[in-house]
Design a protein around this motif. Structure first.
Motif, PDB file in Angstrom:
ATOM      1  N   ASN A  61      27.217  21.001  34.987  1.00 43.02           N
ATOM      2  CA  ASN A  61      28.581  21.077  35.533  1.00 43.02           C
ATOM      3  C   ASN A  61      28.873  22.509  35.967  1.00 43.02           C
ATOM      4  N   ILE A  62      29.545  22.662  37.109  1.00 41.72           N
ATOM      5  CA  ILE A  62      29.865  24.001  37.628  1.00 41.72           C
ATOM      6  C   ILE A  62      31.351  24.067  37.972  1.00 41.72           C
ATOM      7  N   GLN A  63      32.022  25.049  37.398  1.00 38.23           N
ATOM      8  CA  GLN A  63      33.415  25.340  37.720  1.00 38.23           C
ATOM      9  C   GLN A  63      33.431  26.645  38.515  1.00 38.23           C
ATOM     10  N   CYS A  64      34.017  26.622  39.709  1.00 36.81           N
ATOM     11  CA  CYS A  64      33.996  27.777  40.612  1.00 36.81           C
ATOM     12  C   CYS A  64      35.294  28.584  40.511  1.00 36.81           C
ATOM     13  N   LYS A  65      35.147  29.894  40.451  1.00 30.02           N
ATOM     14  CA  LYS A  65      36.290  30.794  40.479  1.00 30.02           C
ATOM     15  C   LYS A  65      36.011  31.925  41.478  1.00 30.02           C
ATOM     16  N   VAL A  66      37.036  32.302  42.220  1.00 28.94           N
ATOM     17  CA  VAL A  66      36.968  33.464  43.099  1.00 28.94           C
ATOM     18  C   VAL A  66      37.868  34.531  42.474  1.00 28.94           C
ATOM     19  N   VAL A  67      37.282  35.679  42.151  1.00 32.53           N
ATOM     20  CA  VAL A  67      37.979  36.689  41.355  1.00 32.53           C
ATOM     21  C   VAL A  67      37.914  38.035  42.069  1.00 32.53           C
ATOM     22  N   ALA A  68      39.053  38.705  42.187  1.00 33.45           N
ATOM     23  CA  ALA A  68      39.063  40.066  42.731  1.00 33.45           C
ATOM     24  C   ALA A  68      38.361  41.007  41.759  1.00 33.45           C
ATOM     25  N   LEU A  70      33.876  15.392  29.814  1.00 28.75           N
ATOM     26  CA  LEU A  70      34.182  14.153  30.529  1.00 28.75           C
ATOM     27  C   LEU A  70      33.042  13.760  31.476  1.00 28.75           C
ATOM     28  N   LEU A  71      32.336  14.745  31.983  1.00 25.70           N
ATOM     29  CA  LEU A  71      31.204  14.479  32.864  1.00 25.70           C
ATOM     30  C   LEU A  71      29.956  14.100  32.071  1.00 25.70           C
ATOM     31  N   ASP A  72      29.992  14.367  30.760  1.00 28.88           N
ATOM     32  CA  ASP A  72      28.830  14.201  29.885  1.00 28.88           C
ATOM     33  C   ASP A  72      27.652  15.004  30.423  1.00 28.88           C
ATOM     34  N   ALA A  73      27.954  16.232  30.844  1.00 25.28           N
ATOM     35  CA  ALA A  73      26.932  17.127  31.373  1.00 25.28           C
ATOM     36  C   ALA A  73      26.121  17.714  30.222  1.00 25.28           C
ATOM     37  N   ALA A  74      24.905  18.098  30.517  1.00 19.78           N
ATOM     38  CA  ALA A  74      24.067  18.737  29.506  1.00 19.78           C
ATOM     39  C   ALA A  74      24.527  20.158  29.235  1.00 19.78           C
ATOM     40  N   ARG A  75      25.121  20.777  30.256  1.00 23.02           N
ATOM     41  CA  ARG A  75      25.570  22.166  30.145  1.00 23.02           C
ATOM     42  C   ARG A  75      26.571  22.441  31.263  1.00 23.02           C
ATOM     43  N   SER A  76      27.279  23.563  31.147  1.00 29.06           N
ATOM     44  CA  SER A  76      28.236  23.953  32.180  1.00 29.06           C
ATOM     45  C   SER A  76      28.099  25.440  32.467  1.00 29.06           C
ATOM     46  N   TYR A  77      28.519  25.800  33.671  1.00 37.15           N
ATOM     47  CA  TYR A  77      28.599  27.210  34.063  1.00 37.15           C
ATOM     48  C   TYR A  77      29.948  27.473  34.712  1.00 37.15           C
ATOM     49  N   LEU A  78      30.478  28.639  34.389  1.00 29.85           N
ATOM     50  CA  LEU A  78      31.603  29.189  35.130  1.00 29.85           C
ATOM     51  C   LEU A  78      31.016  30.145  36.153  1.00 29.85           C
ATOM     52  N   ALA A  79      31.122  29.775  37.428  1.00 25.74           N
ATOM     53  CA  ALA A  79      30.555  30.597  38.501  1.00 25.74           C
ATOM     54  C   ALA A  79      31.664  31.443  39.094  1.00 25.74           C
ATOM     55  N   ALA A  80      31.588  32.746  38.883  1.00 20.03           N
ATOM     56  CA  ALA A  80      32.614  33.675  39.363  1.00 20.03           C
ATOM     57  C   ALA A  80      32.076  34.440  40.563  1.00 20.03           C
ATOM     58  N   LEU A  81      32.680  34.202  41.719  1.00 18.56           N
ATOM     59  CA  LEU A  81      32.358  34.996  42.908  1.00 18.56           C
ATOM     60  C   LEU A  81      33.345  36.159  42.936  1.00 18.56           C
ATOM     61  N   VAL A  82      32.841  37.339  42.655  1.00 17.75           N
ATOM     62  CA  VAL A  82      33.679  38.528  42.512  1.00 17.75           C
ATOM     63  C   VAL A  82      33.665  39.283  43.833  1.00 17.75           C
ATOM     64  N   ILE A  83      34.848  39.434  44.411  1.00 19.22           N
ATOM     65  CA  ILE A  83      34.928  40.005  45.749  1.00 19.22           C
ATOM     66  C   ILE A  83      35.786  41.272  45.751  1.00 19.22           C
ATOM     67  N   THR A  90      36.617  44.676  48.925  1.00 18.51           N
ATOM     68  CA  THR A  90      36.761  44.867  50.369  1.00 18.51           C
ATOM     69  C   THR A  90      35.461  44.646  51.123  1.00 18.51           C
ATOM     70  N   TYR A  91      34.343  45.086  50.563  1.00 19.64           N
ATOM     71  CA  TYR A  91      33.087  45.076  51.316  1.00 19.64           C
ATOM     72  C   TYR A  91      31.968  44.262  50.657  1.00 19.64           C
ATOM     73  N   THR A  92      32.145  43.824  49.420  1.00 10.82           N
ATOM     74  CA  THR A  92      31.049  43.156  48.721  1.00 10.82           C
ATOM     75  C   THR A  92      31.507  41.864  48.073  1.00 10.82           C
ATOM     76  N   ALA A  93      30.518  41.037  47.747  1.00 11.01           N
ATOM     77  CA  ALA A  93      30.735  39.827  46.959  1.00 11.01           C
ATOM     78  C   ALA A  93      29.529  39.658  46.043  1.00 11.01           C
ATOM     79  N   GLU A  94      29.788  39.444  44.751  1.00  7.48           N
ATOM     80  CA  GLU A  94      28.712  39.257  43.784  1.00  7.48           C
ATOM     81  C   GLU A  94      28.987  38.009  42.970  1.00  7.48           C
ATOM     82  N   LEU A  95      27.931  37.284  42.650  1.00  8.68           N
ATOM     83  CA  LEU A  95      28.054  36.052  41.865  1.00  8.68           C
ATOM     84  C   LEU A  95      27.631  36.301  40.431  1.00  8.68           C
TER      85      LEU A  95
END
Length: 307
Positions: free
Chosen positions: A113-120, A146-159, A161-166
């Protein structure tokens, strides 16, 4: 748990499904850990006393950039098969729901399971330094359950002015925590049925309380003679109001001296500072009638008590 799956094809239908349930994104508020929504506001929304918050720029940014988060995961984890989940999950008995952002097949057994977040960047450095905020972890954990997933990740795309890192933060399955979430959901709806509302968070709930009690009732006059807490608060309020008035007068005097120094000048500069005192014109407009409940606190003098 018996979990039903509803494919999401229509945003309005999805919002209606969410409104009837305690959702994964509500869990943090229900336990008082969401900095953006109190337990009382959540209760008011779920009982129809308040409408849920509408769309806003932050929500739109997250929605629009969700695809970018998934693309970043594919780029960083080329062996993963990542796809949007596009499903609403619901445990009808608990009235507990969730909308996972995405799922992935990895080199590990079972679904991810993956939960996506976009974070400054400043927010990430300030609020994620010790790990993801707890309300996000609870959201992701509930989705994984609820998904009965084996595992989960919180994926944070950190942005910035000029860069983005996951950054991929693991959120493992946790049997005891999941049991607490299920108990929380049952207790929440039991309290709703009994009309038992959560305590207000006085730092968050000013607007919530104003919306919950928009109309005053003239009689009877509430007798608070035995309320020791208010007996302590009212003198403190009076002191703070007096100090605030002195502070405001001090700021006004400083502003007046600044204006006297600028005279006709629209702008001024000095090392480390910029000052603007610019002429502005405001168009005329008609103010619609409104209903409010202004709070007024007045000290009763001894002679008035005697009378």
């Amino acid at each position: 748990m018996t979990v039903s799956r509803f494919p999401i094809r229509d945003r309005m239908a999805w919002l209606a499904w969410r409104a009837r349930d305690l959702t994964a994104s509500d869990i943090g508020a229900a336990v008082g850990l969401d900095p953006y929504k109190s337990a009382l506001k959540l209760y008011a929304e779920k009982t129809g006393l308040l409408m849920p918050d509408g769309d806003n720029p932050s929500m739109r940014r997250g929605r629009w950039l969700e695809a970018a988060v998934l693309e970043a995961i594919r780029d960083q984890q080329p062996d993963w098969e990542v796809r949007p989940a596009k499903v609403y999950l619901r445990d009808e008995a608990l009235r507990l729901g969730a909308t996972p952002d995405a799922v992935a097949a990895t080199d590990e057994p079972g679904l991810t399971n993956i939960q996506c977040k976009v974070v400054a960047r400043p927010t990430y450095e300030r609020e994620w330094a010790l790990g993801p905020p707890m309300h996000y972890q609870l959201q992701t954990l509930t989705e994984g359950m609820l998904l009965d997933a084996a595992r989960s990740y919180l994926a944070a795309l950190v942005i910035d002015t000029y860069t983005a890192e996951l950054y991929l933060h693991p959120v493992p399955r946790h049997e005891a925590a999941e049991a607490k979430v299920r108990t929380l959901a049952a207790e929440f709806w039991a309290n709703v049925a009994a009309g038992k509302r959560p305590a207000a968070d006085y730092k968050q709930d000013a607007e919530t309380l104003a919306a919950m009690f928009p109309q005053s009732v003239a009689e009877p006059v509430l007798n608070l003679a035995g309320d020791n807490r208010l007996g302590e608060l009212l003198p403190l309020r009076e002191t703070l109001k007096s100090e605030l008035a002195d502070i405001e007068k001090g700021i006004e005097a400083i502003d007046t001296e600044i204006k006297d120094t600028l005279g006709e000048a629209e702008r001024a500069e000095l090392p480390g500072w910029k000052i603007s005192w610019k002429t502005q014109k405001r168009k005329a407009y008609t103010v619609a009638e409104t209903t409010t409940r202004p709070l007024r606190v007045t000290r009763i003098e001894e002679k008035e008590k005697a009378a």
